[in-house]
Design a protein around this motif. Structure first.
Motif: not given
Length: 250
Positions: A158-169
């Motif tokens: 799921e390539p969108r995972a990188t963007e989804w976790f951006e605001d989750k340290p």
């Protein structure tokens, strides 16, 4: 009609609070009786891997105001000047705001995400088979190298995972980057178990609910007392759960 909030804490737990490095599970559950509201709770986990209730509150709803009010009283009447506390919860906006306040935030205290809730949120945003299992395995890794390998596999799926976790340290949800603050406790499942155990009581009026909770806690702590006494008489120094962890470590 004005809703008056109610808060109460268990004194035996508070008396022993200074002698441990606690992980607190923070959760809320809805009431279904004639007076609708929400029961907020703070529980810990004891050496038997049983839940250890610390405090409860009845509020009008789960929101920024009620969670802030609850956490303020948890700090005042339970935690006191004690720091090094790790709170584990879902990412409800009210909890997130409360845990950013001076009484609970870094560097004195720590907030971590429940992995079960995080994985569910991730799967709701990215509906692909197997993502939830992959994320739970990723978050539970203790070795950074293994974490990186599984992270690359997740991003490939799921390539969108990188963007989804951006605001989750990372330290909020990855055990490998946690710094030992959550002591391996990954979810709020113990708190959820308590909510299920008091399901019938949640249908009662407020006074009856408080009485039912009191009686449930008396039974619960009496059972824990017998369990501890039995183990002590048998000469066991550590609980079965801790003994198993020691054996596995050896």
């Amino acid at each position: 009609m004005t809703f008056k909030r109610l808060f109460w804490a268990l004194k035996p737990c508070i008396d022993g609070f200074e002698h441990c490095i606690p992980v607190i599970l923070i959760d809320g559950t809805h009431l279904y009786g004639p007076y609708l509201g929400v029961l907020l709770s703070a529980t810990a986990v004891d050496g038997f891997s049983h839940l250890l209730p610390l405090a409860f509150s009845i509020v009008e709803a789960e929101n920024v105001s009620s969670w802030g009010w609850f956490m303020d009283r948890l700090r005042k009447f339970v935690a006191g000047k004690r720091h090094g506390i790790c709170g584990i919860s879902d990412r409800h906006a009210g909890i997130m705001a409360a845990m950013k306040k001076s009484g609970w935030c870094e560097p004195h205290d720590h907030h971590r995400f429940c992995i079960r809730h995080l994985a569910s949120n991730f799967c709701n945003a990215h509906k692909k088979k197997g993502l939830k299992k992959n994320l739970v395995e990723l978050a539970s890794q203790v070795q950074p190298k293994k974490f990186l390998l599984l992270w690359e596999q997740l991003v490939a799926a799921e390539p969108r995972a990188t963007e989804w976790f951006e605001d989750k340290p990372l330290e909020k949800w990855s055990l490998a980057h946690d710094g030992g603050k959550r002591f391996g406790i990954m979810t709020t499942n113990h708190a959820e178990s308590w909510n299920n155990a008091i399901l019938e009581a949640r249908n009662l009026p407020i006074t009856s609910l408080v009485r039912a909770l009191f009686e449930k806690l008396v039974d619960y702590f009496d059972a824990r007392r017998v369990e501890i006494a039995t183990q002590t008489l048998n000469g066991q120094i550590f609980t079965k759960v801790i003994n198993m962890k020691l054996i596995q470590a050896i």
